[in-house]
Design an enzyme around this catalytic site. Sequence first.
Site, PDB file in Angstrom:
ATOM      1  N   CYS A 133       0.813  -1.229   0.000  1.00 21.19           N
ATOM      2  CA  CYS A 133       0.000   0.000   0.000  1.00 21.19           C
ATOM      3  C   CYS A 133       0.847   1.281   0.000  1.00 21.19           C
ATOM      4  O   CYS A 133       0.562   2.224  -0.754  1.00 21.19           O
ATOM      5  CB  CYS A 133      -0.948  -0.002   1.177  1.00 21.19           C
ATOM      6  N   HIS A 246      -3.072   6.268   4.433  1.00 21.65           N
ATOM      7  CA  HIS A 246      -1.666   6.461   4.785  1.00 21.65           C
ATOM      8  C   HIS A 246      -1.233   7.849   4.304  1.00 21.65           C
ATOM      9  O   HIS A 246      -1.662   8.308   3.236  1.00 21.65           O
ATOM     10  CB  HIS A 246      -0.770   5.442   4.074  1.00 21.65           C
TER      11      HIS A 246
END
Length: 338
Positions: A133, A246
């Site tokens: 990710c 994130h």
Amino acid sequence: MIKNKEKYHVAIAGATGAVGRKMLEILEERDFPIGKLKLLASSRSVGKVLEFKGKEIVIEELRESSFVDMDIALFSAGAGTSLQFAPSAVKSNCVVIDNSSAYRMQKDIPLVVPEVNPASIGENPTIIANPNCSTIQMVIVLKPIHEKFKLKRVVVSTYQSVSGSGQKAIDELKNQTKALLSDKEIKTNVYPYQIAFNCLPHIDKFLDNGYTKEEMKMVNETKKILGDDSVQVCPTTVRVPVLYSHSEALNIEAEGPITASEIKNLLKAQPGIVIVDDPQNNKYPLAIHGENKNEVFVGRIRDDISLERAVNLWVVSDNLRKGAALNAIQIAELLVAL
Ligand code: A2P
């Protein structure tokens, strides 16, 4: 090669997990041409139901025989599970799109971000790996910069949400926060330390070189996706008490001089990137705004005051969407368009 069909039989291995559920949501949202849909998880989940397009689908146990008659399998049940079951899927002529780290660095396995290296999928893939990710949202930004200015080095610090560690970690952060606010004792299972009101400079296992596996994923996967081993990446990955999205602070250094305004103009034109960069009005990308969005948000674009060849950026994206489920489904879309 996947047969050209009007509708495809799709299996999700790990359907009950944080990424698996997101895959289900996105398949529906993007109206992927699905014939049969099989939802697979561990024996613990057998008999539970999940909804797809208003219909309830019963979870089945993931087995070697699960992939007979299926066309595409989306795996998100951990590397061990992928290593155990992906070969059976391949034997059943079912193309695997694997969200785990199991196959990412294997030479013959394509590691794909559709906006960056769609051609690397090849003509006859059996397993296609979905990158980590934190790597996905970074390479989407790096690719156009590398193409135009040739990158030398990237120093990156991540601020990663707990959903990257799965549903149990989401529950752990919520439960610890509630417990701490009501002066109760906290329980710590997923992480080695309390994550609520804390930051952990530790994602995945520590390796002999002092870096973590997550950090080395960012180094190695970036080189593979950009197709250039000369790009140097120096990462520090940190888990923060955020549920979704994130955030990453990037310092990018090019071969020659670059400016923040050049980088901003270049990124503005890229598919999948949204610039949010108006600091005078407190506008910059935020994890809470990235949640449930498909794009990668970029802001705080500014010249490095210590080096002419470098620029700083702040990059935010939903790790469960572009960082995992959405990227996997975009790969499936590429596959059926082959
Ligand atoms: P289950 O819910 O039955 O445990 P997350 O990343 O959110 O923790 O989710 C992990 C996913 O992987 C879940 O769907 C989980 O199923 C599934 N899973 C984990 N281990 C296995 C296994 N050995 N076989 C099949 N599915 C597994």
